[in-house]
Design an enzyme around this catalytic site. Structure first.
Site, PDB file in Angstrom:
ATOM      1  N   ASP A  30       0.856  -1.190   0.000  1.00 36.29           N
ATOM      2  CA  ASP A  30       0.000   0.000   0.000  1.00 36.29           C
ATOM      3  C   ASP A  30       0.891   1.238   0.000  1.00 36.29           C
ATOM      4  O   ASP A  30       2.055   1.164   0.392  1.00 36.29           O
ATOM      5  CB  ASP A  30      -0.916  -0.001   1.235  1.00 36.29           C
ATOM      6  CG  ASP A  30      -2.189   0.789   0.992  1.00 36.29           C
ATOM      7  OD1 ASP A  30      -3.250   0.176   0.820  1.00 36.29           O
ATOM      8  OD2 ASP A  30      -2.111   2.047   0.963  1.00 36.29           O
ATOM      9  N   LYS A  35      -0.990   2.962   7.484  1.00 38.20           N
ATOM     10  CA  LYS A  35      -1.797   1.758   7.348  1.00 38.20           C
ATOM     11  C   LYS A  35      -0.908   0.503   7.423  1.00 38.20           C
ATOM     12  O   LYS A  35      -1.223  -0.464   8.120  1.00 38.20           O
ATOM     13  CB  LYS A  35      -2.508   1.806   5.994  1.00 38.20           C
ATOM     14  CG  LYS A  35      -3.833   1.096   5.952  1.00 38.20           C
ATOM     15  CD  LYS A  35      -4.471   1.416   4.617  1.00 38.20           C
ATOM     16  CE  LYS A  35      -5.741   0.658   4.415  1.00 38.20           C
ATOM     17  NZ  LYS A  35      -6.234   0.768   3.056  1.00 38.20           N
ATOM     18  N   THR A 119     -12.925  -3.908  -9.625  1.00 38.09           N
ATOM     19  CA  THR A 119     -14.017  -3.902 -10.610  1.00 38.09           C
ATOM     20  C   THR A 119     -13.681  -2.893 -11.703  1.00 38.09           C
ATOM     21  O   THR A 119     -13.542  -1.700 -11.428  1.00 38.09           O
ATOM     22  CB  THR A 119     -15.339  -3.528  -9.915  1.00 38.09           C
ATOM     23  OG1 THR A 119     -15.563  -4.489  -8.887  1.00 38.09           O
ATOM     24  CG2 THR A 119     -16.502  -3.523 -10.889  1.00 38.09           C
ATOM     25  N   PHE A 252     -32.154 -10.472  -1.064  1.00 38.69           N
ATOM     26  CA  PHE A 252     -32.185  -9.142  -1.688  1.00 38.69           C
ATOM     27  C   PHE A 252     -33.593  -8.704  -2.071  1.00 38.69           C
ATOM     28  O   PHE A 252     -33.811  -8.049  -3.073  1.00 38.69           O
ATOM     29  CB  PHE A 252     -31.209  -9.072  -2.875  1.00 38.69           C
ATOM     30  CG  PHE A 252     -29.798  -8.849  -2.386  1.00 38.69           C
ATOM     31  CD1 PHE A 252     -29.158  -9.832  -1.650  1.00 38.69           C
ATOM     32  CD2 PHE A 252     -29.136  -7.658  -2.611  1.00 38.69           C
ATOM     33  CE1 PHE A 252     -27.889  -9.623  -1.133  1.00 38.69           C
ATOM     34  CE2 PHE A 252     -27.860  -7.442  -2.099  1.00 38.69           C
ATOM     35  CZ  PHE A 252     -27.242  -8.425  -1.368  1.00 38.69           C
ATOM     36  N   GLY A 256     -36.438  -1.080   1.706  1.00 41.29           N
ATOM     37  CA  GLY A 256     -35.847  -0.185   2.696  1.00 41.29           C
ATOM     38  C   GLY A 256     -35.577   1.180   2.096  1.00 41.29           C
ATOM     39  O   GLY A 256     -36.138   1.550   1.059  1.00 41.29           O
ATOM     40  N   GLY A 260     -26.740   1.313  -0.495  1.00 40.93           N
ATOM     41  CA  GLY A 260     -25.574   2.194  -0.464  1.00 40.93           C
ATOM     42  C   GLY A 260     -24.326   1.361  -0.631  1.00 40.93           C
ATOM     43  O   GLY A 260     -24.359   0.298  -1.250  1.00 40.93           O
ATOM     44  N   CYS A 263     -20.134  -0.246  -3.794  1.00 39.40           N
ATOM     45  CA  CYS A 263     -20.204  -1.064  -5.012  1.00 39.40           C
ATOM     46  C   CYS A 263     -21.450  -0.822  -5.861  1.00 39.40           C
ATOM     47  O   CYS A 263     -21.335  -0.419  -7.015  1.00 39.40           O
ATOM     48  CB  CYS A 263     -20.112  -2.532  -4.631  1.00 39.40           C
ATOM     49  SG  CYS A 263     -18.649  -2.850  -3.648  1.00 39.40           S
ATOM     50  N   LYS A 266     -21.779   2.692  -7.470  1.00 38.99           N
ATOM     51  CA  LYS A 266     -20.700   2.933  -8.443  1.00 38.99           C
ATOM     52  C   LYS A 266     -20.847   2.008  -9.661  1.00 38.99           C
ATOM     53  O   LYS A 266     -20.695   2.443 -10.802  1.00 38.99           O
ATOM     54  CB  LYS A 266     -19.365   2.678  -7.719  1.00 38.99           C
ATOM     55  CG  LYS A 266     -18.148   2.585  -8.590  1.00 38.99           C
ATOM     56  CD  LYS A 266     -16.881   2.517  -7.739  1.00 38.99           C
ATOM     57  CE  LYS A 266     -16.617   1.147  -7.145  1.00 38.99           C
ATOM     58  NZ  LYS A 266     -16.076   0.147  -8.055  1.00 38.99           N
ATOM     59  N   LYS A 323     -24.854  -0.425   5.828  1.00 38.20           N
ATOM     60  CA  LYS A 323     -25.519  -1.678   6.212  1.00 38.20           C
ATOM     61  C   LYS A 323     -24.889  -2.134   7.523  1.00 38.20           C
ATOM     62  O   LYS A 323     -23.850  -1.582   7.922  1.00 38.20           O
ATOM     63  CB  LYS A 323     -25.370  -2.737   5.116  1.00 38.20           C
ATOM     64  CG  LYS A 323     -23.955  -3.249   4.897  1.00 38.20           C
ATOM     65  CD  LYS A 323     -23.960  -4.437   3.944  1.00 38.20           C
ATOM     66  CE  LYS A 323     -22.583  -5.059   3.856  1.00 38.20           C
ATOM     67  NZ  LYS A 323     -22.525  -6.236   3.017  1.00 38.20           N
TER      68      LYS A 323
HETATM   69  C1  UGA Z   1     -22.021  -5.992  -2.838  1.00 32.83           C
HETATM   70  C2  UGA Z   1     -22.390  -7.387  -3.370  1.00 32.83           C
HETATM   71  O1  UGA Z   1     -23.392  -7.981  -2.535  1.00 32.83           O
HETATM   72  C3  UGA Z   1     -21.163  -8.296  -3.417  1.00 32.83           C
HETATM   73  O2  UGA Z   1     -21.502  -9.539  -4.012  1.00 32.83           O
HETATM   74  C4  UGA Z   1     -20.064  -7.607  -4.244  1.00 32.83           C
HETATM   75  O3  UGA Z   1     -18.882  -8.399  -4.301  1.00 32.83           O
HETATM   76  C5  UGA Z   1     -19.744  -6.269  -3.606  1.00 32.83           C
HETATM   77  O4  UGA Z   1     -20.929  -5.458  -3.618  1.00 32.83           O
HETATM   78  C6  UGA Z   1     -18.640  -5.641  -4.429  1.00 32.83           C
HETATM   79  O5  UGA Z   1     -18.865  -5.311  -5.590  1.00 32.83           O
HETATM   80  O6  UGA Z   1     -17.496  -5.562  -3.952  1.00 32.83           O
HETATM   81  P1  UGA Z   1     -21.735  -4.899  -0.407  1.00 32.83           P
HETATM   82  O7  UGA Z   1     -21.675  -3.589  -1.111  1.00 32.83           O
HETATM   83  O8  UGA Z   1     -20.743  -5.204   0.641  1.00 32.83           O
HETATM   84  O9  UGA Z   1     -21.636  -6.113  -1.474  1.00 32.83           O
HETATM   85  O10 UGA Z   1     -23.157  -4.980   0.299  1.00 32.83           O
HETATM   86  P2  UGA Z   1     -24.553  -5.728   0.116  1.00 32.83           P
HETATM   87  O11 UGA Z   1     -24.728  -6.668   1.228  1.00 32.83           O
HETATM   88  O12 UGA Z   1     -24.747  -6.250  -1.242  1.00 32.83           O
HETATM   89  O13 UGA Z   1     -25.557  -4.507   0.359  1.00 32.83           O
HETATM   90  C7  UGA Z   1     -25.550  -3.369  -0.497  1.00 32.83           C
HETATM   91  C8  UGA Z   1     -26.661  -2.435  -0.129  1.00 32.83           C
HETATM   92  O14 UGA Z   1     -27.928  -2.984  -0.477  1.00 32.83           O
HETATM   93  C9  UGA Z   1     -26.765  -2.091   1.364  1.00 32.83           C
HETATM   94  O15 UGA Z   1     -26.979  -0.715   1.514  1.00 32.83           O
HETATM   95  C10 UGA Z   1     -27.963  -2.871   1.846  1.00 32.83           C
HETATM   96  O16 UGA Z   1     -28.613  -2.278   2.934  1.00 32.83           O
HETATM   97  C11 UGA Z   1     -28.832  -2.858   0.598  1.00 32.83           C
HETATM   98  N1  UGA Z   1     -29.816  -3.967   0.544  1.00 32.83           N
HETATM   99  C12 UGA Z   1     -29.388  -5.244   0.441  1.00 32.83           C
HETATM  100  C13 UGA Z   1     -31.173  -3.674   0.593  1.00 32.83           C
HETATM  101  O17 UGA Z   1     -31.594  -2.504   0.674  1.00 32.83           O
HETATM  102  N2  UGA Z   1     -32.073  -4.717   0.538  1.00 32.83           N
HETATM  103  C14 UGA Z   1     -31.671  -6.004   0.429  1.00 32.83           C
HETATM  104  O18 UGA Z   1     -32.552  -6.895   0.368  1.00 32.83           O
HETATM  105  C15 UGA Z   1     -30.299  -6.273   0.387  1.00 32.83           C
END
Ligand code: UGA
Length: 433
Positions: A30, A35, A119, A252, A256, A260, A263, A266, A323
């Protein structure tokens, strides 16, 4: 194998630590000396359950350094796990990737496989390979492999060791053989992760298509939930009823206050940008982005309707992170909601189990930070729930009535049973119910 990893963010660090766990010798690189110092003391810079333990357990095989030359010189493979932040126009910024490429060119003295985990837009792996081949010292052969990451924050270690799949996009036998060799321990007991080989462009597309599909699923259920509110149906019953169809599934489908994180926001914008550039606009992804933007603003109007004026009202905020099980605030609905409440003249007291230090960096002393959940409820005119931490879901609803000035609760994550809240004498508004 000797593996170097560029970047110690979520993707890079989790990859490095898990590869060490599988028996590889790993150098995590890094640019941030502080860090690296923390990492050397086995202090994990991010809140990620299980990661620090795994760092300690495998510390003999992990080296942390800012000396990229030393790390890359003799590596068998170099992973790139640096950020690809969003540009103003929605496209992905590849500057960090290119700066790692230049360091690789400077350092490498033997044949190398470069594995891109970040990504990146479809076609980037091709461009990176072309660039490296042009600039690399004569006689050194370089192959680039696309190996997208599917981990979610909060469950990153499990998602990597027990991954749903390993996707390898390679254009040469040498490259795919090395990538397969690295992941061999994950493809057998006890992990048994399926490994899929494909072209580099397909692998890059798998990542975007997967994330955008999940984001679409959320925006779809959120729009249905808005319609449920208007038609007096209950989104939880509706989602449950849908989920018994195995083609739809239950994951999923939680309505809600919007998605956010670093990932989905973006990656939806980046794929939409790319599709437009190609003259094949993904209008469905465009709609998903718009729905999510509007969704984040759905709760304040409900509060305003009940409280009439928001000026000088004491508002408690429960949950700041995008989350649960992460301290990450990127694109968290809490940011926009707190900003808007401040603009409307509210006095804000917030509580989050792990996200408060990061929130302080954004909002400083514009809001009050409560030491406990109770501190963000006591004497409040209204409470807004923005993250579904277990600590919140487990409280007795009576606590709101007993401690708030006026028991008005606005729940953006449907944490409580509506009937129980009603019975406890709370004016409770949630999403789609
Ligand atoms: C997401 C993907 O789930 C991963 O598979 C992927 O590898 C990752 O992005 C990435 O590209 O690196 P992450 O951003 O950590 O992972 O979080 P998630 O658990 O997917 O949640 C994303 C958002 O969706 C959160 O704000 C969560 O509150 C929201 N969400 C999720 C909902 O509003 N409703 C749902 O049913 C599920």
């Amino acid at each position: 194998m000797k593996i170097a990893i560029a970047g110690t963010g979520y993707v890079g660090l989790v990859t490095g630590v898990t590869l060490a766990h599988l028996g590889h010798e790993v150098w995590c690189v890094d640019v941030d000396q502080n860090k690296i110092n923390d990492l050397k003391s086995n202090l994990c810079p991010i809140y990620e359950p299980g990661l620090e333990e795994l760092m300690k357990e495998n510390s003999s095989r992990i080296h942390y350094t800012i000396d990229y030359k030393d790390a890359y010189r003799n590596a068998d493979a170099i992973y790139i796990g640096v950020g690809t932040p969003e540009r103003k126009d929605g496209s992905a910024n590849l500057d960090y990737i290119m700066s790692v490429c230049n360091q690789i060119i400077e350092s490498v003295i033997k044949d190398i496989v470069v594995i891109i985990k970040s990504t990146v837009p479809i076609g980037t792996n091709d461009q990176v390979e072309k660039y490296l081949k042009e600039k690399m010292r004569k006689g050194i052969s370089v192959d680039v492999v696309s190996n997208p990451e599917f981990l979610a924050q909060g469950t990153a270690v499990h998602d990597t060791l027990y991954a749903s799949r390993i996707v390898i996009g390679a254009e040469s036998l040498r490259a795919s053989e090395i990538a397969k060799e690295i992941y061999k321990p994950l493809t057998v007991n006890p992990y048994n992760v399926p490994l899929l080989l494909m072209s580099r462009r397909s692998a890059e597309m798998v990542k975007y298509a997967s994330n955008d599909f999940l984001a679409l699923k959320i925006s779809y259920i959120n729009e249905i939930s808005n319609l449920c509110e208007a038609l007096d149906a209950n989104i939880e019953d509706v989602a449950k009823g849908m989920s018994f169809d195995s083609r739809i599934g239950s994951k999923f489908l939680n309505a809600g206050i919007g998605y956010g994180g670093s990932c989905f926001p973006k990656d939806t914008k980046a794929l939409h940008f790319l599709s437009k550039e190609m003259g094949k606009e993904l209008t469905i992804v465009k709609a998903c982005i718009e729905v999510n933007k509007k969704q984040k603003a759905k709760l304040i109007p409900k509060m305003k309707k009940d409280l009439k004026s928001l000026k000088d009202k004491n508002i408690g905020i429960l949950g700041l992170t995008f989350k649960p099980e992460t301290d990450d605030l990127r694109e968290s609905p809490a940011i926009e909601n707190v900003r808007e409440l401040l603009d409307k003249g509210c006095i804000i007291t917030a509580y989050d189990p792990v996200g408060m230090n990061n929130f302080k960096k954004l909002f400083g002393d514009q809001i009050v930070y409560a030491k406990s959940l109770l501190g963000a409820i006591k004497n409040m005119d209204a409470v807004m729930i923005l993250t579904e931490w277990n600590e919140f879901k487990e409280i007795d609803p009576k606590l709101f009535k007993a401690n708030m000035k006026n028991p008005n609760v606005y729940d953006g994550r449907n944490c409580f049973d509506i009937n129980q809240m009603k019975k406890s004498g709370i004016n409770y508004k949630s999403m789609g119910r």
